[in-house]
Design a protein around this motif. Structure first.
Motif, mmCIF file in Angstrom:
data_model
loop_
_atom_site.group_PDB
_atom_site.id
_atom_site.type_symbol
_atom_site.label_atom_id
_atom_site.label_comp_id
_atom_site.label_asym_id
_atom_site.label_seq_id
_atom_site.Cartn_x
_atom_site.Cartn_y
_atom_site.Cartn_z
ATOM 1 N N ASP A 29 -36.297 -88.690 19.936
ATOM 2 C CA ASP A 29 -37.502 -88.450 19.256
ATOM 3 C C ASP A 29 -38.278 -87.486 20.072
ATOM 4 O O ASP A 29 -37.910 -87.415 21.260
ATOM 5 N N ILE A 30 -39.474 -87.178 19.507
ATOM 6 C CA ILE A 30 -40.538 -86.339 20.273
ATOM 7 C C ILE A 30 -41.527 -87.131 20.477
ATOM 8 O O ILE A 30 -42.198 -87.987 19.899
ATOM 9 N N MET A 31 -41.840 -87.195 21.874
ATOM 10 C CA MET A 31 -42.961 -88.042 22.558
ATOM 11 C C MET A 31 -43.960 -86.862 22.825
ATOM 12 O O MET A 31 -43.609 -85.815 23.545
ATOM 13 N N HIS A 38 -40.494 -90.491 38.639
ATOM 14 C CA HIS A 38 -39.355 -91.424 37.938
ATOM 15 C C HIS A 38 -38.356 -90.749 37.349
ATOM 16 O O HIS A 38 -38.189 -89.513 37.623
ATOM 17 N N TYR A 39 -37.444 -91.234 36.826
ATOM 18 C CA TYR A 39 -36.291 -90.592 36.187
ATOM 19 C C TYR A 39 -36.020 -91.198 34.871
ATOM 20 O O TYR A 39 -36.454 -92.336 34.698
ATOM 21 N N ASP A 40 -35.219 -90.522 34.010
ATOM 22 C CA ASP A 40 -34.705 -91.025 32.709
ATOM 23 C C ASP A 40 -33.192 -91.264 32.859
ATOM 24 O O ASP A 40 -32.491 -90.571 33.570
ATOM 25 N N PHE A 86 -35.887 -82.200 27.176
ATOM 26 C CA PHE A 86 -36.415 -81.120 27.188
ATOM 27 C C PHE A 86 -38.222 -81.200 27.194
ATOM 28 O O PHE A 86 -38.829 -81.817 26.250
ATOM 29 N N LEU A 87 -38.827 -80.932 28.286
ATOM 30 C CA LEU A 87 -40.306 -80.960 28.309
ATOM 31 C C LEU A 87 -40.904 -79.786 28.056
ATOM 32 O O LEU A 87 -40.842 -78.812 28.604
ATOM 33 N N ALA A 88 -41.593 -79.771 26.906
ATOM 34 C CA ALA A 88 -42.029 -78.471 26.482
ATOM 35 C C ALA A 88 -43.879 -78.610 26.461
ATOM 36 O O ALA A 88 -44.306 -79.552 26.153
ATOM 37 N N GLN A 89 -44.371 -77.760 27.005
ATOM 38 C CA GLN A 89 -45.827 -77.582 27.189
ATOM 39 C C GLN A 89 -46.367 -77.288 25.960
ATOM 40 O O GLN A 89 -46.063 -75.750 25.248
ATOM 41 N N GLY A 90 -47.364 -77.831 25.332
ATOM 42 C CA GLY A 90 -47.856 -77.456 24.002
ATOM 43 C C GLY A 90 -49.179 -76.828 24.105
ATOM 44 O O GLY A 90 -50.044 -76.232 23.299
ATOM 45 N N THR A 150 -48.083 -82.561 26.866
ATOM 46 C CA THR A 150 -46.417 -82.000 26.982
ATOM 47 C C THR A 150 -45.779 -82.793 26.122
ATOM 48 O O THR A 150 -45.817 -84.055 25.845
ATOM 49 N N PHE A 151 -44.971 -82.164 25.455
ATOM 50 C CA PHE A 151 -44.009 -82.758 24.223
ATOM 51 C C PHE A 151 -42.578 -83.037 25.033
ATOM 52 O O PHE A 151 -41.930 -81.932 25.303
ATOM 53 N N SER A 152 -41.926 -84.353 24.851
ATOM 54 C CA SER A 152 -40.733 -84.514 25.283
ATOM 55 C C SER A 152 -39.712 -84.551 24.376
ATOM 56 O O SER A 152 -39.938 -85.359 23.519
ATOM 57 N N PHE A 153 -38.737 -83.741 24.151
ATOM 58 C CA PHE A 153 -37.736 -83.708 23.235
ATOM 59 C C PHE A 153 -36.331 -84.410 23.881
ATOM 60 O O PHE A 153 -35.819 -83.842 24.649
ATOM 61 N N GLY A 154 -36.600 -85.787 23.606
ATOM 62 C CA GLY A 154 -35.430 -86.577 24.265
ATOM 63 C C GLY A 154 -34.054 -86.661 23.394
ATOM 64 O O GLY A 154 -34.227 -86.783 22.328
#
Length: 390
Positions: A122-124, A137-139, A144-148, A211-215
């Motif tokens: 999902d996109i968070m 932290h880690y996942d 993909f960490l996208a700056q919006g 920041t949008f996280s495309f996981g």
């Protein structure tokens, strides 16, 4: 629909990325997603976090940790306006599954078409004022960490493992030691940073920041085992007791030879054509399930309105908040949507759904062989989304 370029540097091909970077090392992609710039503002995300059906978390961080108290506080949705009053200097609000709320944002997954869509999670979004973060932290998945909006400083350190020690008594899996830093840069709006699984990272907002996280996530073995077991309950042949060789042994002993014989028969079944079909169905059901409950639209187009919109230039696309996929079997193409196998489709409908699952945007001329009521049902089920021509 405007074609969205792949989110990769010009000097790196999709094959190179998957061979050299995917799950191995990070990659900074300057202006990898310029379409995201100013698509949303901070107030948009605060408002979304307050929605009754939103999946949101509010994290607050005390300036220092007091004895017997956690430094971090976590509150999960539903959130209300009072939760955002009298906040400390450092706080962050996270909202999951943004595709559910913005199909336009969901379409940006096309920039990552070098990753199979069934691996998209999902996109968070993470909103924080200056100084806000979610700690070191880690996942366990690729992101993909996208700056919006605004800018965020990212630091990357060591790869973590099962021996990584987390800070005790905190509501989050955080640690203090990231080891030697391998990356320390500020991302501006439009920039994207790929972070592989288990790589420690720490992001701090430099100003009001989205920041949008495309996981990207794969199923775990327990999910597959559970799904195979559920499917196996419908196979009556599997309830017939096994025939096993018998050797003389103590009456109370379960010998290793007996366990080995049972294991051999189990593996033989799984490696047979029947086993292939069971595993294929189990995997398809697991990876096509939604992680979050479906948010049903308050209103949608009826059949006549849908066909009118398509005839006037609208396009039909897969809704990225749902999970639509297919697999090829000896019996032909089998489609799945949101954890369920789709049966009863004719060849024309299958062909159209395959194209949609592959990310195509279809025009009126592409769907003339499909019953209009079926198209309307797909829209109502949330499998597809209509991009109305401006």
């Amino acid at each position: 629909m405007t074609s969205i370029p792949l989110c990769l540097p010009d000097s790196i091909t999709p094959k190179q990325f998957l061979t050299e970077y995917w799950q191995k090392k990070p990659l900074l992609i300057k202006q990898g997603l310029p379409q995201l710039v100013d698509m949303f503002e901070p107030d948009d995300m605060i408002g979304l976090a307050l929605e009754e059906d939103a999946s949101a978390r509010l994290l607050t961080q005390a300036a220092s940790k007091k004895e017997g108290q956690a430094q971090w506080q976590l509150k999960k949705s539903p959130l209300n306006e009072t939760d955002f009053e009298n906040l400390p200097e450092q706080w962050t609000v996270l909202v999951q599954n943004l595709e559910q709320w913005s199909p336009e944002l969901g379409q940006l997954w096309q920039a990552f078409d070098f990753i199979p869509q069934w691996q998209r999670d999902d996109i968070m979004v993470s909103y924080a004022p200056a100084g806000g973060s979610v700690g070191k932290h880690y996942d366990d998945y690729d992101v993909f960490l996208a700056q919006g909006y605004g800018s965020r400083r990212w630091q990357l350190g060591k790869f973590c493992d099962d021996q990584t020690e987390f800070v005790a008594d905190e509501p989050l899996r955080l640690f203090d030691d990231m080891g030697e830093l391998i990356f320390d840069e500020i991302l501006e709006a439009g920039d994207v940073l790929y972070v592989p699984p288990k790589l420690s990272h720490f992001g701090v907002a430099q100003n009001d920041c989205l920041t949008f996280s495309f996981g990207c996530r794969r199923p775990n073995l327990m999910q597959i085992i559970d799904s195979v077991a559920d499917i196996a309950t419908n196979d009556s042949k599997l309830f017939i007791p096994m025939l096993l060789p018998q050797a003389l042994q103590a009456s109370g002993e379960l010998q290793a030879d007996s366990i080995a014989a049972i294991k051999a028969q189990l593996l033989e079944m799984l490696q047979s054509d029947r086993g292939d079909d069971m595993i294929r169905q189990a995997v398809s059901e697991v990876i096509s399930k939604r992680q979050y409950d479906a948010l049903m639209p308050e209103e949608t187009l009826d059949t006549d309105e849908l066909m009118q919109a398509l005839s006037e230039g609208a396009t039909l696309q897969a809704d990225y908040s749902n999970r639509l996929l297919y697999s090829q079997t000896t019996d032909g193409t089998v489609l799945y949507a949101n954890g369920q196998r789709i049966d009863g489709l004719d060849k024309a409908a299958i062909a159209v759904l395959v194209r949609l699952a592959n990310g195509e945007a279809l025009q009126h001329s592409d769907v003339t062989d499909v019953d209009a009521d079926d198209l309307s049902e797909w829209l109502e089920n949330g499998w597809v989304w209509v991009d109305v021509a401006e």
